[in-house]
Design a protein around this motif. Structure first.
Motif: not given
Length: 478
Positions: A357-365
Motif C-alpha cells: 500500500i503506497k503511503p499517502f502524500i498530501p498535496k500542497k494547496k
C-alpha cells in the motif's frame, strides 16, 4: 531476531483467548517476542482514567506493534475508552475489518459475503467533545478534516489494489450533513479519479445499510466515517455468522494495533467456552503486517481446516454440521493439530502476492483567504416566546444584523410559525455584509449578557475565498 510486540491479556474472556492464540502462534513458529503489559479494568481501578499507564506507552512507542485482547471500559462519567486513546495517540487512522462467510461451517444467511470495512479512526463524533450547555440541552461535536478524508479514501483504494478487489463504496449522510459528510463524499469522488480500474460508488448510510443487510454480496470494500464504520462492521460481522469471528486491524504510518472486534464478555469469563477465532484472525493479520506471511498462512489454513472438520465452539455449533463442541483451549489445540494442513472446501489462505500500500502524500494547496462576517451566538433564556425574542434581538442590530433564530438547533424565525417545543436553548445568527472583528462579536455578546441572555457558545462565520463556510441565507428585510 524475533520481533518484540506489546501484548495485553485484557480482562473478561481476554486472558483465555489471548493465551490460546499465543499458543497457536508459538506452535506454528511465529518469530515474535511478547512483551506483556497491563491495561483495562485493573488500571482503571488504580484511578488511571484512560486505562493505560505511562510504562505501557513506553512499550508501545518502542515496539510499534500492539496485540490486544478485549478489555472492559467502566460505564459512567470520567472513564475514557482505551481503544480510542490508543488509536488517536499512535495515529492509527485506518481501522480495517474484513468480514467473510465460512458457509456451511459457520451459520449464515449470506454464503457469498466477503466485505472489508475501512473506517476512519481518528475523527468524527469519536473525538468525544461533549458539553452540557443548559439544564435541558447537551451537545456532541462532529469534527472532520479534509486531510483525513483524503487519507482514508487513499487507503481504501490502495487496499483495493493490494488485495485485488474491484469496488469501493463510500457511505455518508450528506443529504443532511452536507458540509461534514459532504466533505468525505466529495473527497472520495476526487480520489477515485486516481484509480480508474476500481469502481467507485456512494450510498446514503440509511438506505446503504439496508442494502448491505439484504444483499451484502453486492459490496466489496466500504469506506466511511468513524461512528458509521463501527456500527456497520459489527453488523457485517454478525451477517457473516458471528461477531466472535471478527478481527480488527488499526493501521497508522508507524504503528499498528490488532484486536478482535468483540468485547470482553465478562459473563463468559473463566468458563473455557469463548471462541478465540476473532483474536486469532487478528494475530494472523499482525503476522502479515510484520512480513511473517508463511506462518500466517499456516495458521489460517489450519484454522480453516478445523472449521471444515466440524470442530466448533458453542457460538457457531450446528447439530447438522458440527462434529464436536470444543472449549477455548481445546479449539486452539485442534488448530495446532492441523498445522501444515490445508482446507479442502474453503479457499486456502494466500498472503504471498499482496501488493504494498503506497503511503499517502498530501498535496500542497494554496491557502484560502479567510474573512470573518458574523457569528452564531448560543444563549440561555427560559420562558420566552419567539416574537418577543426576535423583537429583543433586533434591538442589537448594527452592521451585524439578526439573520435567523433557532431553538435547540431548529429554526423558529424567519418562516411560518413553528409547532416545536421551545426550550431555554437559543441560537441567534448575526451576519454582516462587511468584515467584522473579534471586538464586534465581543460587544454583541456583552449586549446580550446585559439583557440577561447568558451566552453559552459562539461559532464564528467565515468566508473562504468568498465561499461561505456555513449554510447561508440572506438576512430578512425588516
Amino acid at each position: 531476531m524475533a520481533q518484540t510486540i506489546t501484548v495485553a491479556l485484557g480482562d473478561g474472556i481476554g486472558p483465555e483467548i489471548m493465551k490460546a492464540t499465543l499458543t497457536v502462534m508459538e506452535k506454528a513458529g511465529a518469530d515474535i517476542n511478547p512483551e506483556f503489559v497491563e491495561i483495562g479494568e485493573p488500571v482503571y481501578k488504580k484511578g488511571v482514567m484512560t486505562g493505560i499507564e505511562d510504562k505501557t506507552w513506553d512499550s508501545l512507542y518502542k515496539n510499534k506493534i500492539f496485540f490486544k485482547a478485549p478489555i472492559t471500559t467502566p460505564q459512567g462519567g470520567g472513564f475514557k475508552s482505551l481503544n480510542v486513546a490508543v488509536r488517536k495517540t499512535l495515529g492509527l487512522f485506518a481501522n480495517v475489518r474484513h468480514c467473510t462467510s465460512y458457509s456451511p461451517y459457520v451459520p449464515t444467511k449470506h454464503k457469498k459475503l466477503d466485505i472489508v470495512i475501512v473506517r476512519e479512526n481518528e475523527e468524527d463524533l469519536y473525538t468525544g467533545i461533549e458539553h452540557r450547555q443548559t439544564e435541558q440541552v447537551y451537545q456532541c461535536l462532529k469534527l472532520v478534516s479534509k486531510h483525513n478524508c483524503e487519507r482514508i479514501s487513499h487507503f481504501a483504494f490502495e487496499y483495493a489494489l493490494a488485495q485485488n478487489r474491484k469496488k469501493v463504496t463510500c457511505f455518508t449522510k450528506d443529504n443532511i450533513m452536507k458540509m461534514t459528510d459532504g466533505l468525505l463524499h466529495k473527497t472520495f469522488l476526487e480520489k477515485s479519479k486516481d484509480y480508474p480500474s476500481i469502481t467507485a460508488e456512494h450510498w446514503i448510510i440509511d438506505i446503504g445499510s439496508a442494502k448491505l443487510a439484504d444483499t451484502p454480496e453486492n459490496f466489496d470494500i466500504i469506506v466511511t466515517y468513524n461512528l458509521y464504520g463501527d456500527i456497520l462492521s459489527d453488523v457485517v460481522a454478525q451477517l457473516s455468522g458471528s461477531v466472535a469471528m471478527g478481527a480488527s486491524c488499526n493501521i497508522g504510518e508507524e504503528y499498528a494495533m490488532f484486536e478482535a472486534i468483540h468485547g470482553s464478555a465478562p459473563r463468559r469469563a473463566g468458563q473455557n467456552v469463548a471462541n478465540p477465532s476473532g483474536l486469532l484472525l487478528a494475530g494472523i493479520n499482525m503476522l502479515v503486517n510484520i512480513k511473517q506471511t508463511e506462518t500466517a498462512e499456516k495458521i489460517k489454513n489450519a484454522w480453516l481446516k478445523t472449521l471444515e472438520d466440524g470442530l466448533h465452539t458453542y457460538d457457531i455449533f450446528q447439530k447438522d454440521i458440527s462434529k464436536k463442541q470444543l472449549g477455548t483451549k481445546e479449539f486452539a489445540q485442534a488448530v495446532i493439530d492441523r498445522l501444515g494442513e490445508k482446507p479442502s472446501t474453503l479457499p486456502p489462505a494466500n498472503f504471498q502476492n499482496l501488493k504494498k500500500i503506497k503511503p499517502f502524500i498530501p498535496k500542497k494547496k494554496p491557502s484560502l483567504h479567510k474573512e470573518w462576517v458574523g457569528a452564531d451566538i448560543f444563549f440561555e433564556k427560559a420562558d420566552q416566546d419567539v416574537p418577543s425574542m426576535v423583537s429583543l434581538l433586533k434591538k442589537f442590530n448594527t452592521h451585524l444584523k439578526l439573520s435567523s433564530l433557532k431553538c435547540r438547533g431548529l429554526e423558529v424565525w424567519p418562516g411560518p410559525p413553528t409547532q416545536i417545543t421551545l426550550s431555554e436553548h437559543w441560537g441567534a445568527r448575526f451576519i454582516s455584509e462587511q468584515p467584522v472583528s473579534a471586538k464586534d462579536i465581543y460587544d454583541l455578546i456583552l449586549k446580550l449578557e446585559e439583557n440577561n441572555l447568558t451566552c453559552i457558545k459562539m461559532e464564528g462565520l467565515f468566508l473562504f475565498d468568498k465561499e461561505p463556510g456555513f449554510y447561508m441565507k440572506k438576512p430578512p428585510s425588516d
